[in-house]
Design a protein around this motif. Structure first.
Motif, PDB file in Angstrom:
ATOM      1  N   ASP A   1      -4.119  -2.740  -3.346  1.00  0.00           N
ATOM      2  CA  ASP A   1      -5.231  -1.233  -3.269  1.00  0.00           C
ATOM      3  C   ASP A   1      -5.269  -0.362  -4.365  1.00  0.00           C
ATOM      4  O   ASP A   1      -5.972  -0.220  -5.660  1.00  0.00           O
ATOM      5  CB  ASP A   1      -6.460  -0.748  -2.122  1.00  0.00           C
ATOM      6  N   ASP A   2      -4.000  -0.041  -4.587  1.00  0.00           N
ATOM      7  CA  ASP A   2      -3.501   0.722  -5.762  1.00  0.00           C
ATOM      8  C   ASP A   2      -3.240   0.126  -6.668  1.00  0.00           C
ATOM      9  O   ASP A   2      -3.821   0.605  -8.121  1.00  0.00           O
ATOM     10  CB  ASP A   2      -1.935   1.828  -5.316  1.00  0.00           C
ATOM     11  N   PHE A   3      -2.828  -0.971  -6.807  1.00  0.00           N
ATOM     12  CA  PHE A   3      -2.661  -1.504  -7.990  1.00  0.00           C
ATOM     13  C   PHE A   3      -3.411  -1.508  -9.075  1.00  0.00           C
ATOM     14  O   PHE A   3      -3.406  -1.541 -10.065  1.00  0.00           O
ATOM     15  CB  PHE A   3      -1.564  -3.160  -6.874  1.00  0.00           C
ATOM     16  N   LEU A   4      -4.839  -2.494  -8.407  1.00  0.00           N
ATOM     17  CA  LEU A   4      -5.865  -2.968  -9.134  1.00  0.00           C
ATOM     18  C   LEU A   4      -6.454  -2.014  -9.615  1.00  0.00           C
ATOM     19  O   LEU A   4      -7.809  -1.840 -10.538  1.00  0.00           O
ATOM     20  CB  LEU A   4      -7.434  -3.488  -8.294  1.00  0.00           C
TER      21      LEU A   4
ATOM     22  N   ASP B   1      -5.115   0.425 -11.468  1.00  0.00           N
ATOM     23  CA  ASP B   1      -4.454   0.487 -12.657  1.00  0.00           C
ATOM     24  C   ASP B   1      -3.458  -0.176 -12.782  1.00  0.00           C
ATOM     25  O   ASP B   1      -1.910  -0.067 -12.733  1.00  0.00           O
ATOM     26  CB  ASP B   1      -3.152   1.833 -12.906  1.00  0.00           C
ATOM     27  N   PRO B   2      -3.338  -1.239 -12.833  1.00  0.00           N
ATOM     28  CA  PRO B   2      -1.959  -2.969 -13.530  1.00  0.00           C
ATOM     29  C   PRO B   2      -1.202  -1.901 -13.793  1.00  0.00           C
ATOM     30  O   PRO B   2       0.280  -2.333 -13.571  1.00  0.00           O
ATOM     31  CB  PRO B   2      -3.149  -4.406 -12.807  1.00  0.00           C
ATOM     32  N   GLY B   3      -1.900  -2.152 -15.144  1.00  0.00           N
ATOM     33  CA  GLY B   3       0.177  -2.159 -16.242  1.00  0.00           C
ATOM     34  C   GLY B   3       0.760  -1.183 -16.200  1.00  0.00           C
ATOM     35  O   GLY B   3       1.825  -1.046 -16.479  1.00  0.00           O
ATOM     36  N   PRO B   4       0.841   0.285 -15.721  1.00  0.00           N
ATOM     37  CA  PRO B   4       1.476   1.119 -15.185  1.00  0.00           C
ATOM     38  C   PRO B   4       2.827   0.283 -13.474  1.00  0.00           C
ATOM     39  O   PRO B   4       3.465   0.653 -13.666  1.00  0.00           O
ATOM     40  CB  PRO B   4       1.225   2.496 -14.901  1.00  0.00           C
ATOM     41  N   PHE B   5       2.037  -0.001 -12.523  1.00  0.00           N
ATOM     42  CA  PHE B   5       2.330  -0.478 -12.166  1.00  0.00           C
ATOM     43  C   PHE B   5       3.228  -2.148 -12.305  1.00  0.00           C
ATOM     44  O   PHE B   5       4.814  -2.046 -11.764  1.00  0.00           O
ATOM     45  CB  PHE B   5       1.303  -1.180 -10.743  1.00  0.00           C
ATOM     46  N   LEU B   6       3.312  -2.499 -13.062  1.00  0.00           N
ATOM     47  CA  LEU B   6       3.773  -3.578 -13.649  1.00  0.00           C
ATOM     48  C   LEU B   6       5.400  -3.503 -13.934  1.00  0.00           C
ATOM     49  O   LEU B   6       5.955  -3.822 -13.894  1.00  0.00           O
ATOM     50  CB  LEU B   6       2.685  -4.543 -14.015  1.00  0.00           C
ATOM     51  N   GLU B   7       4.214  -2.738 -14.788  1.00  0.00           N
ATOM     52  CA  GLU B   7       5.363  -1.315 -15.700  1.00  0.00           C
ATOM     53  C   GLU B   7       6.957  -0.528 -15.360  1.00  0.00           C
ATOM     54  O   GLU B   7       8.193  -1.483 -15.375  1.00  0.00           O
ATOM     55  CB  GLU B   7       5.438  -0.405 -16.798  1.00  0.00           C
ATOM     56  N   ALA B   8       6.500   0.220 -13.766  1.00  0.00           N
ATOM     57  CA  ALA B   8       6.820   0.031 -13.073  1.00  0.00           C
ATOM     58  C   ALA B   8       8.099  -0.462 -12.526  1.00  0.00           C
ATOM     59  O   ALA B   8       9.273  -0.518 -12.037  1.00  0.00           O
ATOM     60  CB  ALA B   8       6.967   1.038 -11.800  1.00  0.00           C
TER      61      ALA B   8
ATOM     62  N   LYS C   1       2.889   1.032   8.685  1.00  0.00           N
ATOM     63  CA  LYS C   1       4.864   1.059   8.534  1.00  0.00           C
ATOM     64  C   LYS C   1       4.688   1.267   6.841  1.00  0.00           C
ATOM     65  O   LYS C   1       5.492   1.618   5.959  1.00  0.00           O
ATOM     66  CB  LYS C   1       4.815   0.422   8.721  1.00  0.00           C
ATOM     67  N   LEU C   2       3.942  -0.013   6.385  1.00  0.00           N
ATOM     68  CA  LEU C   2       4.467  -0.731   4.851  1.00  0.00           C
ATOM     69  C   LEU C   2       3.575   0.089   3.966  1.00  0.00           C
ATOM     70  O   LEU C   2       4.731   0.698   2.962  1.00  0.00           O
ATOM     71  CB  LEU C   2       3.976  -2.396   5.067  1.00  0.00           C
ATOM     72  N   ARG C   3       3.631   0.471   4.069  1.00  0.00           N
ATOM     73  CA  ARG C   3       2.283   1.433   3.283  1.00  0.00           C
ATOM     74  C   ARG C   3       2.233   2.402   2.546  1.00  0.00           C
ATOM     75  O   ARG C   3       2.369   3.422   2.139  1.00  0.00           O
ATOM     76  CB  ARG C   3       0.408   1.826   3.763  1.00  0.00           C
ATOM     77  N   ALA C   4       3.462   3.265   3.748  1.00  0.00           N
ATOM     78  CA  ALA C   4       4.237   4.803   3.780  1.00  0.00           C
ATOM     79  C   ALA C   4       5.371   4.005   2.937  1.00  0.00           C
ATOM     80  O   ALA C   4       6.140   5.358   2.247  1.00  0.00           O
ATOM     81  CB  ALA C   4       4.453   5.251   5.247  1.00  0.00           C
ATOM     82  N   GLN C   5       5.850   2.981   1.929  1.00  0.00           N
ATOM     83  CA  GLN C   5       7.560   2.766   1.298  1.00  0.00           C
ATOM     84  C   GLN C   5       6.355   2.618   0.609  1.00  0.00           C
ATOM     85  O   GLN C   5       6.959   2.320  -0.743  1.00  0.00           O
ATOM     86  CB  GLN C   5       7.866   1.706   1.986  1.00  0.00           C
ATOM     87  N   ARG C   6       4.913   2.583   0.117  1.00  0.00           N
ATOM     88  CA  ARG C   6       4.978   1.627  -1.246  1.00  0.00           C
ATOM     89  C   ARG C   6       5.016   2.487  -2.737  1.00  0.00           C
ATOM     90  O   ARG C   6       5.137   4.127  -2.286  1.00  0.00           O
ATOM     91  CB  ARG C   6       3.668   2.014  -0.644  1.00  0.00           C
ATOM     92  N   LEU C   7       4.831   1.687  -3.603  1.00  0.00           N
ATOM     93  CA  LEU C   7       5.395   2.238  -4.711  1.00  0.00           C
ATOM     94  C   LEU C   7       4.157   3.313  -4.916  1.00  0.00           C
ATOM     95  O   LEU C   7       3.104   2.702  -5.457  1.00  0.00           O
ATOM     96  CB  LEU C   7       5.182   0.965  -5.853  1.00  0.00           C
ATOM     97  N   VAL C   8       4.190   4.351  -5.583  1.00  0.00           N
ATOM     98  CA  VAL C   8       3.396   5.260  -5.930  1.00  0.00           C
ATOM     99  C   VAL C   8       4.002   5.844  -6.988  1.00  0.00           C
ATOM    100  O   VAL C   8       5.349   6.409  -7.730  1.00  0.00           O
ATOM    101  CB  VAL C   8       3.184   6.401  -4.617  1.00  0.00           C
TER     102      VAL C   8
END
Length: 250
Positions: free
Chosen positions: A161-164, A166-173, A241-248
């Protein structure tokens, strides 16, 4: 930035079904320096469990059903075509509990998650029934702990949900984390099937075959009841649990 492992860089993306995992595979394949493997444990999973999935006999006949042999190849063998990057699209529920999963610790592991209510709703459009173990989140949470303990740090987690949004910045990170350069080629690709697609693609990949990039984000409000709701609720603690560790992103 994490140091990149020795060539090939083996990027293992651990997901469940009805996520953006196939579109993510498209993005990596379109880099130009990356080989991809589409659910390489699927044939062994079906042969071992006896489950009746669409195209089951074709999948088993086409793939390698020796789980341990596949695991060795994925973790120590050469990348297809000798490419320097090897992207492995995995379904976490394909891991076999009776075998050690220590081989996974040799990979650069990333976890791709999606709200279980959305997964269950989408899954039931193609399958008559669903159980908690079918959608991979319980197995993802367990594997996440294993990888974090073995490698001494939490592996990246990406929420679809986060990724979609703004895909570019997530892929870059993510590329930066893996010690790779990002390329805009990861955001667009030609429509159509690929030789790298699993033999099960005709049953599942219609939307991806029509795509030329990641789908635009849209709000979703799944309406579940009965057993479907119970399955989503059973998987929600693992998801949170996993969401709490997600890339922000900043």
């Amino acid at each position: 930035m994490s140091a990149a492992p020795a060539t090939p860089l083996r990027v293992a993306m651990w997901s469940g079904p009805r996520n953006i995992s196939t579109a993510m595979m498209r993005a990596w394949e379109n880099r130009g320096d990356c080989a991809v493997s589409d659910e390489p444990l699927y044939a062994a999973y079906l042969a071992t469990t006896g489950l009746d999935h669409p195209g089951r006999d074709e999948i088993i006949a086409d793939g390698d059903t020796d789980y341990e042999r596949v695991a060795v190849a994925l973790s120590t063998g050469p990348a297809p075509g000798g490419r320097p990057v090897w992207y492995q699209k995995h379904m976490t529920h394909h891991l076999q509990p009776r075998y050690s999963s220590a081989w996974v610790n040799k990979l650069a592991n990333v976890f791709l998650i999606r709200d279980p209510a959305e997964v269950v709703e989408s899954y039931l459009k193609s399958r008559a029934t669903v159980a908690p173990e079918d959608i991979g989140l319980l197995q993802q949470a367990k594997l996440f702990d294993q990888v974090a303990d073995a490698q001494g740090h939490a592996p990246p987690v990406i929420d679809a949900d986060d990724f979609l949004r703004d895909p570019g910045p997530f892929l870059e990170a993510l590329c930066e984390h893996l010690g790779l350069g990002f390329t805009e080629r990861m955001l667009e690709w030609p429509a159509g099937r690929r030789d790298s697609d699993g033999i099960w693609a005709p049953y599942w990949y219609d939307a991806v075959w029509k795509s030329t990039g990641f789908e635009p984000w849209r709000a979703r409000s799944p309406q579940l009841s009965g057993e479907a709701l119970r399955v989503a609720d059973a998987c929600r603690p693992a998801y949170e649990k996993l969401r709490a560790q997600r890339l922000v992103l900043d």
